[in-house]
Write a protein that holds these residues in place. Structure first.
Motif, PDB file in Angstrom:
ATOM      1  N   PHE A  28       0.854  -1.182   0.000  1.00  0.00           N
ATOM      2  CA  PHE A  28       0.000   0.000   0.000  1.00  0.00           C
ATOM      3  C   PHE A  28       0.893   1.237   0.000  1.00  0.00           C
ATOM      4  O   PHE A  28       2.074   1.170   0.351  1.00  0.00           O
ATOM      5  N   TYR A  29       0.329   2.360  -0.387  1.00  0.00           N
ATOM      6  CA  TYR A  29       1.041   3.630  -0.352  1.00  0.00           C
ATOM      7  C   TYR A  29       0.293   4.541   0.604  1.00  0.00           C
ATOM      8  O   TYR A  29      -0.863   4.919   0.352  1.00  0.00           O
ATOM      9  N   GLY A  30       0.922   4.879   1.722  1.00  0.00           N
ATOM     10  CA  GLY A  30       0.228   5.711   2.698  1.00  0.00           C
ATOM     11  C   GLY A  30       0.906   5.718   4.038  1.00  0.00           C
ATOM     12  O   GLY A  30       2.124   5.917   4.148  1.00  0.00           O
ATOM     13  N   TYR A  31       0.121   5.431   5.077  1.00  0.00           N
ATOM     14  CA  TYR A  31       0.577   5.584   6.451  1.00  0.00           C
ATOM     15  C   TYR A  31       0.141   4.370   7.270  1.00  0.00           C
ATOM     16  O   TYR A  31      -0.744   3.620   6.872  1.00  0.00           O
ATOM     17  N   LYS A  32       0.768   4.217   8.431  1.00  0.00           N
ATOM     18  CA  LYS A  32       0.335   3.205   9.392  1.00  0.00           C
ATOM     19  C   LYS A  32      -0.173   3.903  10.653  1.00  0.00           C
ATOM     20  O   LYS A  32       0.413   4.888  11.109  1.00  0.00           O
ATOM     21  N   VAL A  33      -1.253   3.374  11.178  1.00  0.00           N
ATOM     22  CA  VAL A  33      -1.853   3.893  12.410  1.00  0.00           C
ATOM     23  C   VAL A  33      -1.740   2.817  13.477  1.00  0.00           C
ATOM     24  O   VAL A  33      -2.096   1.657  13.236  1.00  0.00           O
ATOM     25  N   PHE A  34      -1.236   3.192  14.656  1.00  0.00           N
ATOM     26  CA  PHE A  34      -1.035   2.242  15.745  1.00  0.00           C
ATOM     27  C   PHE A  34      -1.876   2.656  16.950  1.00  0.00           C
ATOM     28  O   PHE A  34      -1.962   3.849  17.285  1.00  0.00           O
ATOM     29  N   LEU A  35      -2.501   1.663  17.591  1.00  0.00           N
ATOM     30  CA  LEU A  35      -3.395   1.903  18.716  1.00  0.00           C
ATOM     31  C   LEU A  35      -2.965   1.119  19.946  1.00  0.00           C
ATOM     32  O   LEU A  35      -2.450   0.003  19.833  1.00  0.00           O
ATOM     33  N   VAL A  36      -3.219   1.703  21.110  1.00  0.00           N
ATOM     34  CA  VAL A  36      -3.312   0.952  22.368  1.00  0.00           C
ATOM     35  C   VAL A  36      -4.781   0.959  22.746  1.00  0.00           C
ATOM     36  O   VAL A  36      -5.388   2.031  22.880  1.00  0.00           O
ATOM     37  N   VAL A  37      -5.365  -0.215  22.874  1.00  0.00           N
ATOM     38  CA  VAL A  37      -6.793  -0.347  23.182  1.00  0.00           C
ATOM     39  C   VAL A  37      -6.945  -1.031  24.533  1.00  0.00           C
ATOM     40  O   VAL A  37      -6.303  -2.061  24.790  1.00  0.00           O
ATOM     41  N   ASP A  38      -7.769  -0.454  25.401  1.00  0.00           N
ATOM     42  CA  ASP A  38      -8.096  -1.123  26.652  1.00  0.00           C
ATOM     43  C   ASP A  38      -9.003  -2.307  26.350  1.00  0.00           C
ATOM     44  O   ASP A  38     -10.065  -2.142  25.737  1.00  0.00           O
ATOM     45  N   ALA A  39      -8.577  -3.514  26.741  1.00  0.00           N
ATOM     46  CA  ALA A  39      -9.278  -4.732  26.330  1.00  0.00           C
ATOM     47  C   ALA A  39     -10.685  -4.820  26.901  1.00  0.00           C
ATOM     48  O   ALA A  39     -11.595  -5.318  26.234  1.00  0.00           O
ATOM     49  N   ALA A  40     -10.884  -4.369  28.126  1.00  0.00           N
ATOM     50  CA  ALA A  40     -12.192  -4.514  28.761  1.00  0.00           C
ATOM     51  C   ALA A  40     -13.222  -3.547  28.187  1.00  0.00           C
ATOM     52  O   ALA A  40     -14.369  -3.924  27.932  1.00  0.00           O
ATOM     53  N   SER A  41     -12.839  -2.296  27.991  1.00  0.00           N
ATOM     54  CA  SER A  41     -13.781  -1.273  27.534  1.00  0.00           C
ATOM     55  C   SER A  41     -13.774  -1.087  26.022  1.00  0.00           C
ATOM     56  O   SER A  41     -14.666  -0.438  25.471  1.00  0.00           O
ATOM     57  N   GLU A  42     -12.768  -1.632  25.341  1.00  0.00           N
ATOM     58  CA  GLU A  42     -12.575  -1.442  23.897  1.00  0.00           C
ATOM     59  C   GLU A  42     -12.516   0.045  23.543  1.00  0.00           C
ATOM     60  O   GLU A  42     -13.144   0.501  22.582  1.00  0.00           O
ATOM     61  N   LEU A  43     -11.725   0.795  24.300  1.00  0.00           N
ATOM     62  CA  LEU A  43     -11.492   2.206  24.023  1.00  0.00           C
ATOM     63  C   LEU A  43     -10.097   2.388  23.439  1.00  0.00           C
ATOM     64  O   LEU A  43      -9.127   1.818  23.956  1.00  0.00           O
TER      65      LEU A  43
END
Length: 445
Positions: free
Chosen positions: A237-252
């Motif tokens: 792909f041509y673009g960007y990467k987005v990285f997340l930390v997600v709280d597993a219990a609340s899915e935030l």
């Protein structure tokens, strides 16, 4: 669409319109979707386009999806369709809590933004959050605000002429600082996590890709889009990467970073964890979970140092043949024991009692700990599914992958705005005592 009226595509003919939709829709086009969009039966022209090689026909879950001819684009569309299923983003019975309202969401965000946003007025920041759900141009956003009395009231614009024009809204977007939005995200997540029984016990780390906004193939080949680059994630792909930390219990999505497309998952790990560690209390954190892309000893040591908890990743078998053997043995063990295990030690007892040397591992080496770590990761793997649902909501409802900006800072603003909009919807549901809608941005009207 504007004013609630569907406008036929400017190409004016059925086949060019269908080709345009098959190429540009994030998850391709099925015949029933085409019928709804064009108001006529489209099975035959779609089939003819595929037979002529104008578009590609792919079998997907007992139906046909028409997509882009480029394999990388097509793979992205089919992957997107996999994560767009409503069963993944809607609670079992949201009807009992009714709906969320956009003017309530605007008011919720404003209550946080007034103390966090300094680069622009909080009201304009709130209008930009609203835009993430609508996918409007800035001129269309201006018209929407002028027409809707409840929006104007929530934003404290007394008369339609008080609403900023489209150019002013674009300038606000250009001036808005991503780190101020991260401050808003932290404040909203903090309020939600404080009232969740198991929040802060497990987090999940993962990444996805988004395409750059480029007008021509030549722009892509020359690398003319600021901050974008060729990378690999479920294909090229041509673009960007987005990285997340997600709280597993609340899915935030509690922390979010953006990198160029060629950035490796492993090297993106440390900046993401540093941002998360600076913003949240991690005293109750039991483990961080991630897929094999983050599998490295450096990442495990950094996680232990920063968060004081283990990093449990799926084993990357490409690192060594011994790790591949360990992974395969543990996978077989868990497939044979469908009911799972109460502890890692129970699983160890049922593994064939081979010496570490049978795996090609010397006593005291780094790989010696992989058996125990891999068992623990398998036991908690179900928690990792939540991050895919979060990415699905971000793409489906807040336009994460519908970037319409070229400057790298503006793309990052768009990315963080998507996370802020999603959490603002969750906080609105929480404050209005509608727990069934905390994970249901699809009930926002």
């Amino acid at each position: 669409m504007d004013d609630g009226t569907a406008v036929f595509h400017r190409k004016e003919d059925t086949k060019p319109t269908l080709k345009h939709l098959a190429f540009t829709r994030p998850s391709g086009l099925t015949p029933p979707e085409a019928n709804d969009l064009l108001g006529r039966r489209c099975y035959r022209p779609l089939r003819q386009l595929a037979e002529q090689g104008e578009i590609h026909a792919a079998d997907w879950h007992n139906t046909t999806v028409y997509a882009h001819n480029w394999p990388s684009q097509r793979d992205d569309q089919l992957t997107q369709r996999e994560t767009d299923q409503p069963t993944d983003v809607t609670p079992d019975d949201p009807a009992e809590d009714g709906y969320l309202y956009r003017d309530e969401l605007v008011a919720t965000f404003l209550s946080v933004a007034v103390s966090q946003i300094q680069s622009i007025t909080p009201e304009r920041a709130a209008a930009l959050v609203l835009r993430q759900f609508e996918g409007d141009s800035f001129d269309a956003l201006e018209r929407r605000l002028r027409r809707n009395h409840s929006f104007r009231e929530a934003l404290e614009y007394t008369e339609p002429e008080d609403v900023p024009d489209g150019t002013s809204l674009w300038r606000a977007f250009d001036e808005l600082q991503p780190d101020e939005l991260r401050d808003c995200l932290q404040s909203m997540c903090g309020e939600l996590l404080a009232d969740h029984e198991h929040a802060g016990e497990f987090v999940v780390i993962d990444g996805t890709h988004i395409a750059a906004w480029a007008n021509t193939r030549e722009e892509i080949e020359n690398g003319d889009v600021e901050g974008a680059s060729w990378g690999k994630h479920e294909g090229s792909f041509y673009g960007y990467k987005v990285f997340l930390v997600v709280d597993a219990a609340s899915e935030l999505p509690v922390a979010i970073t953006m990198e160029t497309g060629k950035r490796n998952d492993t090297t993106a790990f440390e900046p993401l964890i540093e941002d998360f560690d600076e913003r949240y209390d991690t005293d109750n954190l039991q483990a961080a979970l991630a897929d094999a892309g983050f599998d490295s000893q450096d990442n495990r040591e950094f996680c232990q140092e920063k968060l004081d908890c283990p990093l449990l990743t799926a084993i990357n078998p490409r690192r060594s043949s011994s790790l591949k053997q360990i992974r395969d043995d543990i996978k077989q063990l868990f497939e044979e024991r469908e009911e799972g295990f109460d502890s890692p030690y129970d699983a160890l007892e049922e593994l064939p009692q081979q010496l570490l040397s049978d795996y090609g591992v010397e006593a005291g080496s780094v790989e010696e700990t992989y058996i125990f770590q891999a068992i623990k990761e398998r036991m908690h793997r179900h928690l990792r599914a939540g991050v895919e649902r979060v990415f699905s909501r971000l793409k489906s409802f807040t336009g994460l992958d519908r970037v319409r900006a070229r400057k790298e800072n503006n793309v990052e603003t768009h990315v963080v705005l998507s996370a802020v909009a999603l959490v603002a919807a969750s906080l609105t549901a929480h404050r209005h005592d509608k727990p069934g809608l905390i994970r249901s941005p699809g009930r926002l009207i």
